[in-house]
Motif scaffolding. Sequence first.
Motif, mmCIF file in Angstrom:
data_model
loop_
_atom_site.group_PDB
_atom_site.id
_atom_site.type_symbol
_atom_site.label_atom_id
_atom_site.label_comp_id
_atom_site.label_asym_id
_atom_site.label_seq_id
_atom_site.Cartn_x
_atom_site.Cartn_y
_atom_site.Cartn_z
ATOM 1 N N PHE A 146 0.788 4.026 -1.544
ATOM 2 C CA PHE A 146 1.512 2.760 -1.540
ATOM 3 C C PHE A 146 2.794 2.958 -0.729
ATOM 4 C CE2 PHE A 146 3.217 -1.106 -3.188
ATOM 5 C CZ PHE A 146 4.515 -0.867 -3.619
ATOM 6 N N ARG A 147 2.915 2.232 0.364
ATOM 7 C CA ARG A 147 4.094 2.377 1.218
ATOM 8 C C ARG A 147 4.665 0.987 1.469
ATOM 9 N NH1 ARG A 147 4.877 2.305 7.026
ATOM 10 N NH2 ARG A 147 6.494 3.763 7.704
ATOM 11 N N ALA A 148 5.749 0.693 0.781
ATOM 12 C CA ALA A 148 6.361 -0.626 0.928
ATOM 13 C C ALA A 148 7.820 -0.529 0.530
ATOM 14 C CB ALA A 148 5.636 -1.649 0.066
ATOM 15 N N PHE A 149 8.538 -1.581 0.819
ATOM 16 C CA PHE A 149 9.966 -1.572 0.522
ATOM 17 C C PHE A 149 10.279 -2.209 -0.832
ATOM 18 C CE2 PHE A 149 9.499 -1.525 5.155
ATOM 19 C CZ PHE A 149 10.116 -0.312 5.416
ATOM 20 N N ARG A 150 9.256 -2.742 -1.487
ATOM 21 C CA ARG A 150 9.465 -3.328 -2.814
ATOM 22 C C ARG A 150 9.606 -2.222 -3.855
ATOM 23 N NH1 ARG A 150 4.290 -6.857 -3.616
ATOM 24 N NH2 ARG A 150 5.176 -7.124 -5.690
ATOM 25 N N PRO A 151 10.447 -2.442 -4.862
ATOM 26 C CA PRO A 151 10.558 -1.437 -5.928
ATOM 27 C C PRO A 151 9.324 -1.450 -6.829
ATOM 28 C CG PRO A 151 11.950 -3.333 -6.420
ATOM 29 C CD PRO A 151 11.386 -3.562 -5.055
ATOM 30 N N LEU A 152 9.087 -0.343 -7.487
ATOM 31 C CA LEU A 152 8.009 -0.277 -8.476
ATOM 32 C C LEU A 152 8.515 -0.916 -9.765
ATOM 33 C CD1 LEU A 152 6.586 3.335 -7.988
ATOM 34 C CD2 LEU A 152 5.249 1.237 -7.899
ATOM 35 N N ASP A 153 8.019 -2.102 -10.058
ATOM 36 C CA ASP A 153 8.416 -2.769 -11.293
ATOM 37 C C ASP A 153 7.274 -2.668 -12.309
ATOM 38 O OD1 ASP A 153 6.513 -4.611 -10.421
ATOM 39 O OD2 ASP A 153 7.979 -6.086 -9.780
ATOM 40 N N GLN A 154 7.486 -3.234 -13.481
ATOM 41 C CA GLN A 154 6.484 -3.137 -14.550
ATOM 42 C C GLN A 154 5.128 -3.705 -14.124
ATOM 43 O OE1 GLN A 154 6.445 -2.435 -18.125
ATOM 44 N NE2 GLN A 154 8.353 -1.295 -18.032
ATOM 45 N N LYS A 155 5.151 -4.916 -13.546
ATOM 46 C CA LYS A 155 3.895 -5.594 -13.189
ATOM 47 C C LYS A 155 3.105 -4.791 -12.154
ATOM 48 C CE LYS A 155 2.033 -9.944 -11.407
ATOM 49 N NZ LYS A 155 2.335 -11.214 -10.707
ATOM 50 N N MET A 156 3.805 -4.374 -11.091
ATOM 51 C CA MET A 156 3.120 -3.649 -10.025
ATOM 52 C C MET A 156 2.614 -2.297 -10.511
ATOM 53 S SD MET A 156 4.512 -2.512 -6.283
ATOM 54 C CE MET A 156 5.042 -4.173 -5.930
ATOM 55 N N THR A 157 3.413 -1.604 -11.291
ATOM 56 C CA THR A 157 3.014 -0.283 -11.785
ATOM 57 C C THR A 157 1.791 -0.394 -12.691
ATOM 58 O OG1 THR A 157 5.319 0.421 -11.694
ATOM 59 C CG2 THR A 157 3.818 1.815 -12.941
ATOM 60 N N LYS A 158 1.772 -1.411 -13.553
ATOM 61 C CA LYS A 158 0.605 -1.631 -14.422
ATOM 62 C C LYS A 158 -0.654 -1.829 -13.594
ATOM 63 C CE LYS A 158 2.617 -3.622 -18.634
ATOM 64 N NZ LYS A 158 2.912 -4.881 -19.336
ATOM 65 N N THR A 159 -0.541 -2.653 -12.551
ATOM 66 C CA THR A 159 -1.687 -2.934 -11.688
ATOM 67 C C THR A 159 -2.168 -1.676 -10.986
ATOM 68 O OG1 THR A 159 -1.002 -5.222 -11.301
ATOM 69 C CG2 THR A 159 -2.486 -4.259 -9.684
ATOM 70 N N LEU A 160 -1.234 -0.933 -10.389
ATOM 71 C CA LEU A 160 -1.600 0.256 -9.620
ATOM 72 C C LEU A 160 -2.196 1.349 -10.510
ATOM 73 C CD1 LEU A 160 1.445 0.429 -7.177
ATOM 74 C CD2 LEU A 160 -0.873 -0.352 -6.669
ATOM 75 N N LEU A 161 -1.651 1.512 -11.706
ATOM 76 C CA LEU A 161 -2.200 2.515 -12.616
ATOM 77 C C LEU A 161 -3.538 2.071 -13.202
ATOM 78 C CD1 LEU A 161 1.007 3.778 -14.468
ATOM 79 C CD2 LEU A 161 -0.395 5.051 -12.828
ATOM 80 N N ARG A 162 -3.713 0.775 -13.393
ATOM 81 C CA ARG A 162 -4.985 0.254 -13.924
ATOM 82 C C ARG A 162 -6.140 0.575 -12.980
ATOM 83 N NH1 ARG A 162 -7.949 -3.759 -12.626
ATOM 84 N NH2 ARG A 162 -6.390 -4.815 -11.333
ATOM 85 N N ILE A 163 -5.892 0.493 -11.671
ATOM 86 C CA ILE A 163 -6.976 0.728 -10.705
ATOM 87 C C ILE A 163 -7.123 2.213 -10.340
ATOM 88 C CG2 ILE A 163 -6.812 -1.613 -9.793
ATOM 89 C CD1 ILE A 163 -5.360 -0.514 -7.358
#
Length: 217
Positions: A146-163
């Motif tokens: 994952f390479r982006a300028f957005r911070p890792l927040d709760q929603k995104m982290t949940k999604t990325l770890l789920r997959i």
Amino acid sequence: MTLLESGLEKCGISKAEIEVIAPKMEAYIKELILFNSAYNLTNTSNHDELVTNHILDSLSTYKTISGLVEKADDSFLAADIGSGGGLPGIPLAAAFPQVKFRLVERMAKRCAFLENCAAILGLKNVEVINSEAEKIPDNSFNLVVFRAFRPLDQKMTKTLLRITKKDGILAAYKAKEESIKEEMEGIKDLAGNYQIEKLYVPGLEDKERNLVLITKS
């Protein structure tokens, strides 16, 4: 030796591999420059800036990724989430032809660009998935980059770890360690098991770059 070849060598890539990877990356850069204005792929269309800020930045993780994929079998899947113009997915797929990469991108026109690049570069290990990360099935990937300028927040982290599969790795390209620690404090209930690796990007010695590695328990 070109700027690209010199940088790849400094990333720890062997001369034999550079002979294969460098021409592919030069062809990829041509495509980025050609289509950037239409598809808004990167923040620059300057050749040398693309080499340093994007190709070498993507491959600054070469040694770390080598360690993560060294025992990869046919079932091992890596994904670049929110691939955009294919960074870091396309450089990584060129550097690790033995690993199957999925480039996940929600915009159809960018997916067409990615498919075209994979064909031009002869990347048989790349498949483009036109989807939002939220629609990817659970436990799909052994390695998620994952390479982006957005911070890792709760929603995104949940999604990325789920997959990500159990014992799989989420690898996020990030900048300053101080900011990373603040980000990780906000998601410590989800990603307590993490480490930060300092990255060396040839040509970007004045900019702090780090890789956050989160293991899914």
